[in-house]
Write a protein that holds these residues in place. Structure first.
Motif, short mmCIF file in Angstrom:
data_model
loop_
_atom_site.label_atom_id
_atom_site.label_comp_id
_atom_site.label_asym_id
_atom_site.label_seq_id
_atom_site.Cartn_x
_atom_site.Cartn_y
_atom_site.Cartn_z
N VAL A 35 1.02 -1.23 -0.01
CA VAL A 35 0.01 -0.26 -0.10
C VAL A 35 0.84 1.20 -0.25
N ASP A 36 0.88 1.67 -1.14
CA ASP A 36 1.96 3.09 -1.34
C ASP A 36 1.20 4.31 -0.54
N ILE A 37 1.91 4.83 0.42
CA ILE A 37 1.58 5.95 1.30
C ILE A 37 1.22 6.99 0.26
N ASP A 38 1.86 7.14 -0.82
CA ASP A 38 1.69 8.28 -1.66
C ASP A 38 0.15 8.30 -2.67
N ASN A 39 -0.17 7.04 -2.63
CA ASN A 39 -1.26 6.90 -3.25
C ASN A 39 -2.57 7.09 -2.23
N GLU A 40 -3.26 8.17 -2.24
CA GLU A 40 -3.97 8.42 -1.11
C GLU A 40 -5.35 7.83 -1.04
N ALA A 41 -5.94 7.43 -2.23
CA ALA A 41 -7.10 6.47 -2.62
C ALA A 41 -6.76 5.11 -2.16
N LEU A 42 -5.77 4.59 -2.59
CA LEU A 42 -5.59 3.27 -1.95
C LEU A 42 -5.26 3.26 -0.78
N ALA A 44 -6.55 5.32 1.80
CA ALA A 44 -7.92 5.58 2.31
C ALA A 44 -8.74 4.17 2.43
N ALA A 45 -8.76 3.46 1.31
CA ALA A 45 -9.49 2.35 1.00
C ALA A 45 -9.02 1.29 1.98
N TRP A 46 -7.64 1.06 2.05
CA TRP A 46 -7.00 -0.06 2.84
C TRP A 46 -7.27 0.33 4.41
N LEU A 47 -6.96 1.43 4.75
CA LEU A 47 -7.09 1.76 6.11
C LEU A 47 -8.54 1.72 6.67
N SER A 48 -9.44 1.98 5.82
CA SER A 48 -10.89 2.06 6.04
C SER A 48 -11.28 0.52 6.38
N ALA A 49 -10.77 -0.51 5.73
CA ALA A 49 -11.15 -1.80 5.50
C ALA A 49 -10.52 -2.57 6.67
#
Length: 244
Positions: A35-42, A44-49
């Motif tokens: 999960v690339d921390i510079d990819n905000e959408a990815l 956010a989706a990972w952290l929400s899950a």
């Protein structure tokens, strides 16, 4: 409680993870390869899950990421450093003192603090000093002094420096307590805050405790009362672990 701890490949975060798991909490890390921390959408989706209950941010990342992460969870702890304070003016440094770092690391940590405070209404910011541990690699006083002895044949230790320092397991216990019972604000976690051991005293006491044959030589090359004082929490003193 499910806790996200960043920096699990580092020095202090693994000790915090050990303390959290021993207390019955679930711990997850952030795999930057996945999960690339510079990819905000990815991100956010990972952290929400993950549905975490708390976040402890100990990893090295940008101030932008620190602020973004702080905005994702109310129970948020950021570990900062005594290095947000320069040695002039001298300490001890209180939680309300102006941060005046001149080096890049101290300015970076100060910027992260600011980003966290802007993003989260009630974060916990824990400033710490030099950590002591028998085995953890990284910025570890004990192993650093081992390296100095090997490199120079001696440990040069300033008697004019009163360092902020703590045993890593004590710091981890304090950080876990701040996650379990959040107390928003700035905390100074320093086992030397009250007793004011000089650096040469600490070095000699560590040599005795851990049976090191260091040749400790006192000097006055660095002058700084670096202690972290004030704030609503604290740590056990160095004398609880070391004989003076």
């Amino acid at each position: 409680m499910k806790i996200l701890i960043t920096g699990l490949n580092g020095t202090l975060a693994p000790r915090l993870a050990e303390a959290a798991r021993a207390a019955g909490h679930e711990v997850i890390g952030w795999d930057r390869a996945a999960v690339d921390i510079d990819n905000e959408a990815l991100s956010a989706a990972w952290l929400s899950a993950q549905s975490v209950d708390a976040i402890a941010h100990l990893g090295m990342a940008s101030a932008r990421f620190a602020g973004w992460l702080a905005s994702r969870c109310p129970n948020f702890l950021f570990t900062s450093t005594v290095m947000v304070f320069d040695h002039q003016p001298d300490g001890p440094h209180d939680v309300g003192d102006t941060r005046n770092a001149r080096d890049d690391y101290g300015r970076y940590k100060a910027a992260c603090e600011d980003a966290v405070l802007l993003a989260n209404a009630r974060p916990v910011i824990a400033r710490i000093g030099w950590q002591i541990d028998e085995t953890r690699p990284g910025n570890n006083m004990l192993l650093t002094l081992d390296d100095w002895q090997k490199r120079d044949g001696r440990v040069a230790a300033s008697s004019a420096w009163t360092p902020a320092c703590s045993f890593m397991t004590d710091t981890a216990t304090a950080l876990l307590g701040l996650l379990e019972r959040p107390l928003p604000g700035v905390h100074h976690l320093d086992s030397n805050a009250e007793e004011a051991w000089r650096f040469d005293e600490v070095a000699r006491a560590l040599a005795r405790k851990f049976q090191r044959d260091w040749r400790v030589e006192a000097n006055e090359d660095y002058r700084h009362d670096q202690r972290l004082v004030g704030g609503p929490s604290g740590l056990s003193p160095l004398s609880a672990r070391l004989a003076r």
